[in-house]
Design a protein around this motif. Structure first.
Motif, PDB file in Angstrom:
ATOM      1  N   VAL A 147      -8.761  30.470 -27.292  1.00  0.00           N
ATOM      2  CA  VAL A 147      -9.197  31.300 -28.155  1.00  0.00           C
ATOM      3  C   VAL A 147     -10.395  31.183 -27.234  1.00  0.00           C
ATOM      4  O   VAL A 147     -10.907  33.309 -27.798  1.00  0.00           O
ATOM      5  CB  VAL A 147      -9.263  30.490 -29.158  1.00  0.00           C
ATOM      6  CG1 VAL A 147      -9.740  30.632 -30.594  1.00  0.00           C
ATOM      7  CG2 VAL A 147      -7.990  30.084 -29.284  1.00  0.00           C
ATOM      8  N   THR A 148     -11.791  30.092 -26.876  1.00  0.00           N
ATOM      9  CA  THR A 148     -12.869  30.398 -26.664  1.00  0.00           C
ATOM     10  C   THR A 148     -13.202  31.797 -26.122  1.00  0.00           C
ATOM     11  O   THR A 148     -14.148  32.703 -26.196  1.00  0.00           O
ATOM     12  CB  THR A 148     -13.539  29.193 -26.646  1.00  0.00           C
ATOM     13  OG1 THR A 148     -13.257  28.261 -27.822  1.00  0.00           O
ATOM     14  CG2 THR A 148     -15.206  29.625 -26.550  1.00  0.00           C
ATOM     15  N   MET A 149     -12.236  31.834 -25.254  1.00  0.00           N
ATOM     16  CA  MET A 149     -12.311  32.602 -23.749  1.00  0.00           C
ATOM     17  C   MET A 149     -11.528  33.852 -23.505  1.00  0.00           C
ATOM     18  O   MET A 149     -11.358  35.028 -22.394  1.00  0.00           O
ATOM     19  CB  MET A 149     -12.323  31.749 -22.490  1.00  0.00           C
ATOM     20  CG  MET A 149     -13.291  30.576 -21.458  1.00  0.00           C
ATOM     21  SD  MET A 149     -15.000  31.262 -21.375  1.00  0.00           S
ATOM     22  CE  MET A 149     -14.512  32.045 -20.487  1.00  0.00           C
ATOM     23  N   LYS A 150     -10.897  33.591 -25.112  1.00  0.00           N
ATOM     24  CA  LYS A 150     -10.134  34.885 -25.170  1.00  0.00           C
ATOM     25  C   LYS A 150      -8.628  35.150 -24.091  1.00  0.00           C
ATOM     26  O   LYS A 150      -8.602  37.195 -24.375  1.00  0.00           O
ATOM     27  CB  LYS A 150     -11.150  36.272 -24.942  1.00  0.00           C
ATOM     28  CG  LYS A 150     -12.156  36.202 -26.863  1.00  0.00           C
ATOM     29  CD  LYS A 150     -12.718  36.902 -27.419  1.00  0.00           C
ATOM     30  CE  LYS A 150     -13.127  36.595 -29.117  1.00  0.00           C
ATOM     31  NZ  LYS A 150     -13.862  35.408 -29.260  1.00  0.00           N
ATOM     32  N   LEU A 151      -7.972  34.404 -23.723  1.00  0.00           N
ATOM     33  CA  LEU A 151      -7.402  34.997 -22.595  1.00  0.00           C
ATOM     34  C   LEU A 151      -5.871  35.039 -23.197  1.00  0.00           C
ATOM     35  O   LEU A 151      -4.985  35.551 -22.597  1.00  0.00           O
ATOM     36  CB  LEU A 151      -7.559  34.213 -21.481  1.00  0.00           C
ATOM     37  CG  LEU A 151      -8.710  33.933 -20.498  1.00  0.00           C
ATOM     38  CD1 LEU A 151      -8.335  32.749 -19.840  1.00  0.00           C
ATOM     39  CD2 LEU A 151      -8.626  35.065 -20.031  1.00  0.00           C
ATOM     40  N   GLY A 152      -5.452  34.554 -24.781  1.00  0.00           N
ATOM     41  CA  GLY A 152      -4.516  34.625 -24.786  1.00  0.00           C
ATOM     42  C   GLY A 152      -3.979  33.621 -24.616  1.00  0.00           C
ATOM     43  O   GLY A 152      -3.698  33.019 -23.383  1.00  0.00           O
ATOM     44  N   LEU A 153      -3.334  32.439 -25.346  1.00  0.00           N
ATOM     45  CA  LEU A 153      -1.560  31.598 -24.713  1.00  0.00           C
ATOM     46  C   LEU A 153      -0.815  31.941 -23.812  1.00  0.00           C
ATOM     47  O   LEU A 153      -0.334  30.887 -22.538  1.00  0.00           O
ATOM     48  CB  LEU A 153      -0.722  31.113 -26.344  1.00  0.00           C
ATOM     49  CG  LEU A 153      -0.048  30.285 -26.583  1.00  0.00           C
ATOM     50  CD1 LEU A 153      -0.984  29.083 -25.980  1.00  0.00           C
ATOM     51  CD2 LEU A 153       0.189  30.430 -27.250  1.00  0.00           C
ATOM     52  N   ASN A 154      -0.706  33.097 -23.811  1.00  0.00           N
ATOM     53  CA  ASN A 154       0.391  33.678 -22.184  1.00  0.00           C
ATOM     54  C   ASN A 154      -1.013  33.799 -20.802  1.00  0.00           C
ATOM     55  O   ASN A 154       0.207  32.398 -20.053  1.00  0.00           O
ATOM     56  CB  ASN A 154       1.136  34.440 -22.296  1.00  0.00           C
ATOM     57  CG  ASN A 154       2.123  34.833 -23.419  1.00  0.00           C
ATOM     58  OD1 ASN A 154       2.729  33.870 -24.099  1.00  0.00           O
ATOM     59  ND2 ASN A 154       2.570  35.984 -24.434  1.00  0.00           N
ATOM     60  N   VAL A 155      -1.530  34.633 -21.416  1.00  0.00           N
ATOM     61  CA  VAL A 155      -1.551  34.510 -19.986  1.00  0.00           C
ATOM     62  C   VAL A 155      -3.261  32.795 -19.392  1.00  0.00           C
ATOM     63  O   VAL A 155      -2.885  32.265 -18.172  1.00  0.00           O
ATOM     64  CB  VAL A 155      -3.706  35.206 -19.966  1.00  0.00           C
ATOM     65  CG1 VAL A 155      -4.423  34.867 -18.272  1.00  0.00           C
ATOM     66  CG2 VAL A 155      -2.716  36.668 -20.021  1.00  0.00           C
ATOM     67  N   THR A 156      -3.344  31.713 -20.635  1.00  0.00           N
ATOM     68  CA  THR A 156      -3.609  31.206 -20.354  1.00  0.00           C
ATOM     69  C   THR A 156      -2.210  29.388 -19.762  1.00  0.00           C
ATOM     70  O   THR A 156      -2.677  28.843 -19.123  1.00  0.00           O
ATOM     71  CB  THR A 156      -3.682  29.947 -21.428  1.00  0.00           C
ATOM     72  OG1 THR A 156      -5.359  30.889 -21.439  1.00  0.00           O
ATOM     73  CG2 THR A 156      -4.829  28.516 -21.512  1.00  0.00           C
ATOM     74  N   LEU A 196      -0.226  23.475 -24.433  1.00  0.00           N
ATOM     75  CA  LEU A 196       0.292  24.503 -24.061  1.00  0.00           C
ATOM     76  C   LEU A 196       1.578  24.646 -24.219  1.00  0.00           C
ATOM     77  O   LEU A 196       2.017  26.377 -24.553  1.00  0.00           O
ATOM     78  CB  LEU A 196      -0.132  25.344 -22.744  1.00  0.00           C
ATOM     79  CG  LEU A 196      -1.440  25.668 -22.100  1.00  0.00           C
ATOM     80  CD1 LEU A 196      -2.429  26.248 -20.766  1.00  0.00           C
ATOM     81  CD2 LEU A 196      -2.473  26.840 -23.835  1.00  0.00           C
ATOM     82  N   ILE A 197       2.468  24.205 -23.923  1.00  0.00           N
ATOM     83  CA  ILE A 197       3.896  24.650 -23.858  1.00  0.00           C
ATOM     84  C   ILE A 197       4.260  23.976 -25.424  1.00  0.00           C
ATOM     85  O   ILE A 197       5.157  24.583 -25.893  1.00  0.00           O
ATOM     86  CB  ILE A 197       5.309  23.150 -22.612  1.00  0.00           C
ATOM     87  CG1 ILE A 197       4.950  23.789 -22.118  1.00  0.00           C
ATOM     88  CG2 ILE A 197       6.144  22.949 -23.874  1.00  0.00           C
ATOM     89  CD1 ILE A 197       5.224  22.429 -20.933  1.00  0.00           C
ATOM     90  N   SER A 198       3.517  22.726 -25.963  1.00  0.00           N
ATOM     91  CA  SER A 198       3.960  22.748 -27.748  1.00  0.00           C
ATOM     92  C   SER A 198       3.399  23.871 -28.173  1.00  0.00           C
ATOM     93  O   SER A 198       3.470  24.809 -29.662  1.00  0.00           O
ATOM     94  CB  SER A 198       3.185  21.585 -28.069  1.00  0.00           C
ATOM     95  OG  SER A 198       2.262  21.787 -28.062  1.00  0.00           O
ATOM     96  N   ASP A 199       2.217  24.481 -27.769  1.00  0.00           N
ATOM     97  CA  ASP A 199       1.728  26.442 -28.945  1.00  0.00           C
ATOM     98  C   ASP A 199       2.302  27.200 -28.246  1.00  0.00           C
ATOM     99  O   ASP A 199       2.534  27.669 -29.555  1.00  0.00           O
ATOM    100  CB  ASP A 199       0.492  26.024 -28.045  1.00  0.00           C
ATOM    101  CG  ASP A 199      -1.070  25.168 -28.833  1.00  0.00           C
ATOM    102  OD1 ASP A 199      -0.660  24.406 -29.074  1.00  0.00           O
ATOM    103  OD2 ASP A 199      -2.215  25.237 -27.502  1.00  0.00           O
ATOM    104  N   ASN A 200       2.990  27.317 -27.950  1.00  0.00           N
ATOM    105  CA  ASN A 200       4.519  28.383 -27.287  1.00  0.00           C
ATOM    106  C   ASN A 200       5.324  28.095 -28.152  1.00  0.00           C
ATOM    107  O   ASN A 200       5.781  28.929 -28.605  1.00  0.00           O
ATOM    108  CB  ASN A 200       4.696  28.424 -25.460  1.00  0.00           C
ATOM    109  CG  ASN A 200       3.508  29.584 -25.132  1.00  0.00           C
ATOM    110  OD1 ASN A 200       2.668  30.345 -25.097  1.00  0.00           O
ATOM    111  ND2 ASN A 200       2.867  28.705 -24.231  1.00  0.00           N
ATOM    112  N   LEU A 201       5.634  27.134 -28.122  1.00  0.00           N
ATOM    113  CA  LEU A 201       6.855  26.627 -28.541  1.00  0.00           C
ATOM    114  C   LEU A 201       6.955  26.611 -30.304  1.00  0.00           C
ATOM    115  O   LEU A 201       7.497  27.882 -31.222  1.00  0.00           O
ATOM    116  CB  LEU A 201       7.422  25.657 -28.730  1.00  0.00           C
ATOM    117  CG  LEU A 201       8.250  24.964 -27.788  1.00  0.00           C
ATOM    118  CD1 LEU A 201       8.660  23.398 -27.270  1.00  0.00           C
ATOM    119  CD2 LEU A 201       9.225  25.751 -27.012  1.00  0.00           C
TER     120      LEU A 201
END
Length: 74
Positions: free
Chosen positions: A15-24, A63-68
């Motif tokens: 969020v803060t670095m604006k990389l997005g969930l997938n890139v992160t 990150l896995i739980s966020d993606n789910l």
């Protein structure tokens, strides 16, 4: 503490670095793999390597739980 670090690091990068969930997720997965290779190749216990792997695992778990939740609607 590992859960807090995982949540903070994942949210900071995504969020803060604006990389997005997938890139992160891809970046952290790569860093985890590198840390695991270093850990398994180590001849003896090295606390810094061990704890680096623990931190990366906690970040990947978040990150896995966020993606789910965000991408798959679970």
């Amino acid at each position: 503490m590992a859960t807090t670090v995982g949540e903070t690091a994942a949210d900071f990068l995504s969020v803060t670095m604006k990389l997005g969930l997938n890139v992160t997720s891809f970046i952290m997965a790569g860093l985890l793999v590198i840390a695991l290779v270093v850990q398994f190749k180590a001849k003896r216990y090295t606390p810094a390597i061990y704890w680096l792997v623990v931190v990366f695992i906690s970040v990947m778990g978040t990150l896995i739980s966020d993606n789910l939740v965000d991408n798959l609607g679970v």
